[in-house]
Design an enzyme around this catalytic site. Structure first.
Site, PDB file in Angstrom:
ATOM      1  N   ARG A   1     -13.161   1.061 -12.058  1.00  0.00           N
ATOM      2  CA  ARG A   1     -13.751   0.701 -13.343  1.00  0.00           C
ATOM      3  C   ARG A   1     -14.534  -0.610 -13.309  1.00  0.00           C
ATOM      4  O   ARG A   1     -15.453  -0.810 -14.097  1.00  0.00           O
ATOM      5  CB  ARG A   1     -12.649   0.584 -14.399  1.00  0.00           C
TER       6      ARG A   1
ATOM      7  N   LYS B   1       1.267   9.295  -3.848  1.00  0.00           N
ATOM      8  CA  LYS B   1       2.402   9.499  -4.734  1.00  0.00           C
ATOM      9  C   LYS B   1       2.352   8.482  -5.867  1.00  0.00           C
ATOM     10  O   LYS B   1       1.635   7.478  -5.748  1.00  0.00           O
ATOM     11  CB  LYS B   1       3.722   9.387  -3.964  1.00  0.00           C
TER      12      LYS B   1
ATOM     13  N   LYS C   1       3.995   6.210  10.168  1.00  0.00           N
ATOM     14  CA  LYS C   1       4.601   5.131  10.953  1.00  0.00           C
ATOM     15  C   LYS C   1       4.928   5.612  12.363  1.00  0.00           C
ATOM     16  O   LYS C   1       5.439   6.713  12.569  1.00  0.00           O
ATOM     17  CB  LYS C   1       5.865   4.617  10.256  1.00  0.00           C
TER      18      LYS C   1
ATOM     19  N   GLU D   1      15.148  -2.928   0.411  1.00  0.00           N
ATOM     20  CA  GLU D   1      14.051  -3.841   0.096  1.00  0.00           C
ATOM     21  C   GLU D   1      14.624  -5.145  -0.453  1.00  0.00           C
ATOM     22  O   GLU D   1      15.627  -5.124  -1.171  1.00  0.00           O
ATOM     23  CB  GLU D   1      13.113  -3.237  -0.948  1.00  0.00           C
TER      24      GLU D   1
ATOM     25  N   HIS E   1      10.236   9.444   0.552  1.00  0.00           N
ATOM     26  CA  HIS E   1      10.416   8.863   1.884  1.00  0.00           C
ATOM     27  C   HIS E   1      11.738   9.289   2.531  1.00  0.00           C
ATOM     28  O   HIS E   1      11.775   9.718   3.690  1.00  0.00           O
ATOM     29  CB  HIS E   1      10.377   7.336   1.814  1.00  0.00           C
TER      30      HIS E   1
ATOM     31  N   LYS F   1      16.652  -2.151  -4.263  1.00  0.00           N
ATOM     32  CA  LYS F   1      15.827  -3.352  -4.355  1.00  0.00           C
ATOM     33  C   LYS F   1      16.725  -4.587  -4.394  1.00  0.00           C
ATOM     34  O   LYS F   1      17.891  -4.503  -4.758  1.00  0.00           O
ATOM     35  CB  LYS F   1      14.944  -3.298  -5.598  1.00  0.00           C
TER      36      LYS F   1
END
Length: 485
Positions: free
Chosen positions: A47, A144, A178, A212, A236, A334
Site C-alpha cells: 500500500r 501461513k 531449514k 521461544e 511447524h 513463548k
C-alpha cells in the site's frame, strides 16, 4: 515432474517485516550466488506510496541490516536492487490489479508470493483472476496462517483452487526449508544405521520442542486469536512429527514425500475429553525475567485480560504398526528459558547388559537433532571409562556430535526462504505443504481444542524465563520420562 523456471516474482506485502527480514535477504543471496535467471524480475507491491527508486533504497537498507556483514557487498546489493520494481496498490481495490497486469507477463512465467493477512487472500486472488494473472504459467505461494480451524482453512483453499489448481499452489511452512529438517530425511533414509531401528521395537519415545524467548513482538492482534496450539503446533510441529514418523517414500519427490506425511497425520490418535487431564497442559506466561532482563506478563504486554495459551504440551500417539505404543511429546511456548527447536529420540535400553555383573550401568542411546539456534546432530552412546577395572567396569555416556556449521564450513548457511523461493521459481513443490496435509493437521488440532474445551481446560500461569507450568513436567514424569532441557 519437469517444470519451467518463471521469469518474474510478484511479491505482495513487500514493505512488511517478513519481506525485510527474510524474503529480500534470501533473494539477495540467490542473486549473489548466481542462482536467479539473468533477466529475472522482482515486482514488489504494497500500500505504501513509493516509486521504484524509493523502494530500491529501502530494500538496500533492509539488506544492510539483515544480511550478515561477511556476506553483504554494497555493489552486489546495488546490482540486485535493479531487479526490483514497485507498484503501489490496495489489494481491496480492483483498479490496482489492472496496473499490476501492465507490469508483468504471466505467459512468460510468473510466481506470486502472498505475504499478506489471510483475510486478504480471497480478494487478492479474485483481483488476480480479474486481471488475467492466473494463467497456466502462473504459480501461487501462500504464507501461513491458512485459517483458524478446518472450516476456515477449507474456505481459503477453496478460494485458491478456484484460480490455482493444486499443482500450481505452494503453501509455505518455512521450517521445511531449514537444512537440519531436510537432514532429518538424509539421516533416516541415506544411512543404514538408523532406519532399521526407527520403530516401536527400538524407540521408547520422541520429544519435539519449539521454545521461544520472545513475547508478542507486535503480533498481539493475531496471536491472541490463535494461541500456541494454532500458531505453532498446527503447522511447524506437526510437520516435524510427520517427518520423524513417516514411512520411507519411494523417491524424494513431491508426491511420494507428501503422500507419506499425510498418512502419519491421518494416523494421529484423536484426543478425547477423558484424555485431556493426562495428555494436555496449557499455560500463559506471567511476569519474570528472560536473559537476565525483567519482562511483563502476557496480559500486560497485550494490554487486556486474556485466556489465550502461550504454552502447550501434548502427548500424542501415531496409531500405526511402526509407532504403536510410542508417545510423542510436543512442547512449545513463548518467554521460555531458552530459544531452541529440537527433536529428541529416546531409544530403548539394551535387552540384557553383559556388564551388570561387573557393576556397570547402561543407559539407553539418545539422538538429538537440534534445528535452532544451532544446527547439530548428537548421538549419545555408552563407552567404557578408561582404567584397569579392578573395582568393576564403569561405563559412561559420551556424545558423538555432528555440528553442521563445522562439518560444512565451506558452505554458506542459508536462510530457509532461500531454498523455498528457489523451489518456487523452479516449480518444485516437494518442500511445500499440500492441501490434504493442511486439512489433516487442522482436523486433529480441532479435535484437541474441542476436547480441552469440553474438559474445561484453562491456561496455568508460568513465570517468564521458565520451562512452562509445573504440570508439563508431570505430563511426562507420570510415564517415567523427563523433558530434554
Amino acid at each position: 515432474m519437469t517444470r519451467d523456471k518463471v521469469s518474474t516474482l510478484l511479491l505482495f506485502g513487500a514493505t512488511g517485516d517478513l519481506a525485510h527480514r527474510m524474503l529480500l535477504p534470501s533473494l539477495y543471496g540467490l542473486h549473489a550466488d548466481n542462482l536467479l535467471p539473468d533477466k529475472f524480475r522482482i515486482v514488489c507491491t504494497a500500500r505504501s506510496e513509493l516509486d521504484d527508486d524509493q523502494y530500491r533504497a529501502s530494500a538496500v537498507e533492509a539488506l544492510k541490516e539483515h544480511v550478515p556483514g561477511s556476506f553483504y557487498d554494497p555493489k552486489t546489493a546495488l546490482i540486485f536492487s535493479r531487479r526490483l520494481s514497485y507498484v503501489a496498490m490496495d489489494a481491496t481495490k480492483p483498479e490496482g490489479f489492472k496496473r499490476l497486469a501492465k507490469t508483468v507477463d504471466p505467459d512468460a512465467g510468473l510466481a506470486i508470493f502472498l505475504s499478506t493477512a489471510p483475510s486478504l487472500f480471497k480478494q487478492t486472488i479474485d483481483g488476480l483472476a480479474s486481471a488475467g494473472l492466473c494463467g497456466l504459467r502462473v504459480r501461487l505461494a501462500l504464507e501461513k496462517p491458512l485459517g483458524t480451524d478446518l472450516g476456515s482453512s477449507r474456505e481459503i483453499n477453496d478460494a485458491v483452487s478456484n484460480a490455482f489448481p493444486e499443482d500450481r499452489t505452494f503453501r509455505i511452512d518455512h521450517y521445511l526449508g531449514k537444512e537440519t529438517v531436510q537432514n532429518l530425511l538424509a539421516l533416516r533414509f541415506a544411512n543404514s544405521t538408523f532406519e532399521p531401528l526407527w520403530d516401536a521395537a527400538h524407540i521408547d519415545h520422541v520429544q519435539i520442542t519449539v521454545a521461544e524467548t520472545i513475547g508478542l513482538e507486535e503480533r498481539g492482534a493475531y496471536y491472541d486469536g490463535a494461541g500456541a496450539l494454532r500458531d505453532m503446533v498446527q503447522n511447524h510441529m506437526l510437520q516435524l512429527l510427520a517427518l520423524v514418523a513417516m514411512e520411507p517414500p519411494a523417491e524424494f519427490d513431491a508426491t511420494s514425500v507428501r503422500d507419506e506425511k499425510v498418512k502419519v497425520l491421518r494416523s494421529l490418535r484423536p484426543m478425547r475429553p477423558d484424555d485431556v487431564g493426562t495428555h494436555v497442559v496449557t499455560g500463559q506466561y506471567g511476569d519474570g525475567a528472560v536473559g537476565g532482563q525483567p519482562v511483563q506478563s502476557y496480559e500486560a504486554e497485550l494490554g487486556k485480560d486474556s485466556a489465550t495459551e502461550t504454552f502447550v504440551a501434548l502427548k500424542a500417539h501415531v496409531d500405526n504398526w511402526r509407532w504403536a505404543g510410542v508417545p510423542f511429546y510436543l512442547r512449545t511456548g513463548k518467554r521460555m528459558a531458552a530459544r531452541k527447536t529440537e527433536i529428541f529420540i529416546q531409544f530403548k535400553c539394551v535387552p540384557h547388559s553383559i556388564f551388570a555383573s561387573r557393576g556397570a550401568r547402561t543407559k539407553a542411546n539418545k539422538l538429538l537433532i537440534s534445528i535452532q539456534p544451532e544446527e547439530n546432530i548428537r548421538l549419545l552412546v555408552m563407552a567404557k571409562t578408561p582404567g584397569l577395572d579392578r573395582e568393576g567396569i564403569r561405563l559412561r555416556e559420551v556424545p558423538l556430535d555432528v555440528g553442521l556449521a563445522d562439518a560444512f564450513a565451506d558452505h554458506r548457511r542459508r536462510i530457509a526462504y532461500e531454498r523455498l523461493l528457489l523451489d518456487l521459481i523452479d516449480g518444485d513443490p516437494t518442500l511445500f505443504v499440500r492441501r490434504d496435509e493442511v486439512e489433516a493437521q487442522w482436523h486433529w488440532i480441532d479435535g484437541v481444542r474441542a476436547a480441552w474445551n469440553e474438559a474445561g481446560l484453562t491456561p496455568m500461569p508460568y513465570g517468564a524465563g521458565s520451562w512452562g507450568p509445573s504440570a508439563a513436567i508431570a505430563l511426562t514424569e507420570r510415564d517415567g520420562v523427563h523433558w530434554h532441557d
